[in-house]
Motif scaffolding. Structure first.
Motif, PDB file in Angstrom:
ATOM      1  N   HIS A   1       0.868  -1.181   0.000  1.00  0.00           N
ATOM      2  CA  HIS A   1       0.000   0.000   0.000  1.00  0.00           C
ATOM      3  C   HIS A   1       0.902   1.228   0.000  1.00  0.00           C
ATOM      4  N   MET A   2       0.312   2.355  -0.228  1.00  0.00           N
ATOM      5  CA  MET A   2       1.105   3.579  -0.224  1.00  0.00           C
ATOM      6  C   MET A   2       1.362   4.014   1.212  1.00  0.00           C
ATOM      7  N   MET A   3       2.560   4.452   1.457  1.00  0.00           N
ATOM      8  CA  MET A   3       2.937   5.055   2.739  1.00  0.00           C
ATOM      9  C   MET A   3       3.562   6.396   2.400  1.00  0.00           C
ATOM     10  N   THR A   4       3.152   7.414   3.094  1.00  0.00           N
ATOM     11  CA  THR A   4       3.711   8.727   2.810  1.00  0.00           C
ATOM     12  C   THR A   4       5.192   8.760   3.185  1.00  0.00           C
ATOM     13  N   LEU A   5       5.905   9.645   2.537  1.00  0.00           N
ATOM     14  CA  LEU A   5       7.315   9.843   2.869  1.00  0.00           C
ATOM     15  C   LEU A   5       7.458  10.257   4.324  1.00  0.00           C
ATOM     16  N   ALA A   6       6.566  11.125   4.799  1.00  0.00           N
ATOM     17  CA  ALA A   6       6.634  11.575   6.191  1.00  0.00           C
ATOM     18  C   ALA A   6       6.528  10.403   7.163  1.00  0.00           C
ATOM     19  N   LEU A   7       5.650   9.464   6.874  1.00  0.00           N
ATOM     20  CA  LEU A   7       5.493   8.296   7.740  1.00  0.00           C
ATOM     21  C   LEU A   7       6.729   7.397   7.659  1.00  0.00           C
ATOM     22  N   ARG A   8       7.221   7.159   6.439  1.00  0.00           N
ATOM     23  CA  ARG A   8       8.378   6.283   6.267  1.00  0.00           C
ATOM     24  C   ARG A   8       9.641   6.851   6.897  1.00  0.00           C
ATOM     25  N   THR A   9       9.736   8.183   6.977  1.00  0.00           N
ATOM     26  CA  THR A   9      10.963   8.803   7.486  1.00  0.00           C
ATOM     27  C   THR A   9      10.807   9.412   8.877  1.00  0.00           C
ATOM     28  N   ALA A  10       9.690   9.144   9.525  1.00  0.00           N
ATOM     29  CA  ALA A  10       9.489   9.655  10.891  1.00  0.00           C
ATOM     30  C   ALA A  10      10.614   9.143  11.795  1.00  0.00           C
ATOM     31  N   HIS A  11      11.138  10.010  12.605  1.00  0.00           N
ATOM     32  CA  HIS A  11      12.259   9.651  13.483  1.00  0.00           C
ATOM     33  C   HIS A  11      11.933   8.438  14.352  1.00  0.00           C
ATOM     34  N   GLU A  12      10.731   8.376  14.903  1.00  0.00           N
ATOM     35  CA  GLU A  12      10.361   7.253  15.766  1.00  0.00           C
ATOM     36  C   GLU A  12      10.473   5.927  15.013  1.00  0.00           C
ATOM     37  N   ARG A  13      10.014   5.925  13.761  1.00  0.00           N
ATOM     38  CA  ARG A  13      10.073   4.703  12.955  1.00  0.00           C
ATOM     39  C   ARG A  13      11.511   4.370  12.588  1.00  0.00           C
ATOM     40  N   LEU A  14      12.245   5.349  12.068  1.00  0.00           N
ATOM     41  CA  LEU A  14      13.613   5.076  11.627  1.00  0.00           C
ATOM     42  C   LEU A  14      14.550   4.748  12.786  1.00  0.00           C
ATOM     43  N   SER A  15      14.297   5.309  13.949  1.00  0.00           N
ATOM     44  CA  SER A  15      15.162   4.961  15.090  1.00  0.00           C
ATOM     45  C   SER A  15      14.969   3.490  15.462  1.00  0.00           C
ATOM     46  N   ARG A  16      13.747   2.977  15.292  1.00  0.00           N
ATOM     47  CA  ARG A  16      13.517   1.543  15.531  1.00  0.00           C
ATOM     48  C   ARG A  16      14.196   0.703  14.452  1.00  0.00           C
ATOM     49  N   VAL A  17      14.030   1.097  13.198  1.00  0.00           N
ATOM     50  CA  VAL A  17      14.623   0.353  12.083  1.00  0.00           C
ATOM     51  C   VAL A  17      16.144   0.358  12.184  1.00  0.00           C
ATOM     52  N   CYS A  18      16.715   1.514  12.447  1.00  0.00           N
ATOM     53  CA  CYS A  18      18.178   1.640  12.489  1.00  0.00           C
ATOM     54  C   CYS A  18      18.771   1.029  13.753  1.00  0.00           C
ATOM     55  N   GLY A  19      17.953   0.810  14.757  1.00  0.00           N
ATOM     56  CA  GLY A  19      18.418   0.145  15.972  1.00  0.00           C
ATOM     57  C   GLY A  19      17.994  -1.311  15.970  1.00  0.00           C
ATOM     58  N   ALA A  20      17.772  -1.857  14.773  1.00  0.00           N
ATOM     59  CA  ALA A  20      17.256  -3.223  14.632  1.00  0.00           C
ATOM     60  C   ALA A  20      18.083  -4.201  15.444  1.00  0.00           C
ATOM     61  N   GLY A  21      17.428  -5.222  15.870  1.00  0.00           N
ATOM     62  CA  GLY A  21      18.074  -6.240  16.694  1.00  0.00           C
ATOM     63  C   GLY A  21      17.401  -6.339  18.042  1.00  0.00           C
ATOM     64  N   ASP A  22      16.866  -5.234  18.521  1.00  0.00           N
ATOM     65  CA  ASP A  22      16.197  -5.234  19.823  1.00  0.00           C
ATOM     66  C   ASP A  22      14.943  -6.104  19.803  1.00  0.00           C
ATOM     67  N   ASP A  23      14.284  -6.176  18.653  1.00  0.00           N
ATOM     68  CA  ASP A  23      13.034  -6.928  18.548  1.00  0.00           C
ATOM     69  C   ASP A  23      13.231  -8.268  17.831  1.00  0.00           C
ATOM     70  N   GLY A  24      14.468  -8.699  17.693  1.00  0.00           N
ATOM     71  CA  GLY A  24      14.761  -9.960  17.019  1.00  0.00           C
ATOM     72  C   GLY A  24      14.889  -9.832  15.519  1.00  0.00           C
ATOM     73  N   CYS A  25      14.722  -8.629  14.981  1.00  0.00           N
ATOM     74  CA  CYS A  25      14.836  -8.406  13.541  1.00  0.00           C
ATOM     75  C   CYS A  25      16.287  -8.142  13.160  1.00  0.00           C
ATOM     76  N   LEU A  26      16.615  -8.495  11.952  1.00  0.00           N
ATOM     77  CA  LEU A  26      17.911  -8.166  11.381  1.00  0.00           C
ATOM     78  C   LEU A  26      17.654  -7.311  10.155  1.00  0.00           C
ATOM     79  N   VAL A  27      18.290  -6.158  10.095  1.00  0.00           N
ATOM     80  CA  VAL A  27      18.167  -5.288   8.931  1.00  0.00           C
ATOM     81  C   VAL A  27      19.558  -5.118   8.340  1.00  0.00           C
ATOM     82  N   LEU A  28      19.659  -5.409   7.047  1.00  0.00           N
ATOM     83  CA  LEU A  28      20.904  -5.241   6.314  1.00  0.00           C
ATOM     84  C   LEU A  28      20.733  -4.109   5.311  1.00  0.00           C
TER      85      LEU A  28
END
Length: 164
Positions: free
Chosen positions: A36-63
């Motif tokens: 689905h479409m996600m706005t750029l603002a939603l995709r780049t929100a600091h709260e979201r990106l801080s979770r993505v960039c700190g991946a590993g805390d929730d068992g996820c691996l991001v490369l």
């Protein structure tokens, strides 16, 4: 001919590059990745990106596939791959998205190779992804990686499923 990229785990200091990465995605790439479409603002929100960039805390691996901007030489994120525990123990879902300017040059294949390797190291027994049926590039990437893709009950979605 491929471009030079280093595939590595994401880091907290990648957030500014992730913003630029999301700015580079076409609406079509966003739709194919998120269904689905996600706005750029939603995709780049600091709260979201801080979770993505700190991946590993929730068992996820991001490369990320990091390369260089051809005009400035500055580092850029060319693509992102995510491995997330799902379903039964040992199962994981994956997703890959490549910046439009870097599609078709081997970035997705490099991410897929490292993602499968990482899944094996992490003890994943089954790797899977739901893919929009119209996403031919992702279907071809899975086929080249030896990951079978089959239809689902939903004609708009196929599933890539690899026992490890």
């Amino acid at each position: 001919m491929g471009r030079v990229a280093i595939v590595r785990p994401i880091r907290p200091d990648d957030e500014p590059m992730m913003v630029r990465f999301h700015e580079s995605l076409s609406d079509r790439s966003v739709y194919l990745r998120y269904f689905h479409m996600m706005t750029l603002a939603l995709r780049t929100a600091h709260e979201r990106l801080s979770r993505v960039c700190g991946a590993g805390d929730d068992g996820c691996l991001v490369l990320v596939a990091e390369g260089r901007d051809e005009s400035t030489g500055a580092p850029v994120i060319m693509g992102v791959a995510r491995l997330q525990p799902a379903g039964e123990a040992g199962e994981a879902e994956f997703a890959i998205v490549v910046a439009d300017d870097h599609q078709g040059v081997g970035v997705g294949a490099a991410l897929m190779t490292r993602l499968v390797e990482a899944a094996r190291v992490e003890g994943v027994s089954r790797l899977r992804a739901d893919i929009l049926a119209e996403n031919g590039a992702m279907r071809r990437l899975c086929a080249r990686a030896g990951i079978p893709v089959r239809p689902t009950a939903d004609p708009q979605v196929v599933v890539a499923d690899l026992p490890l």
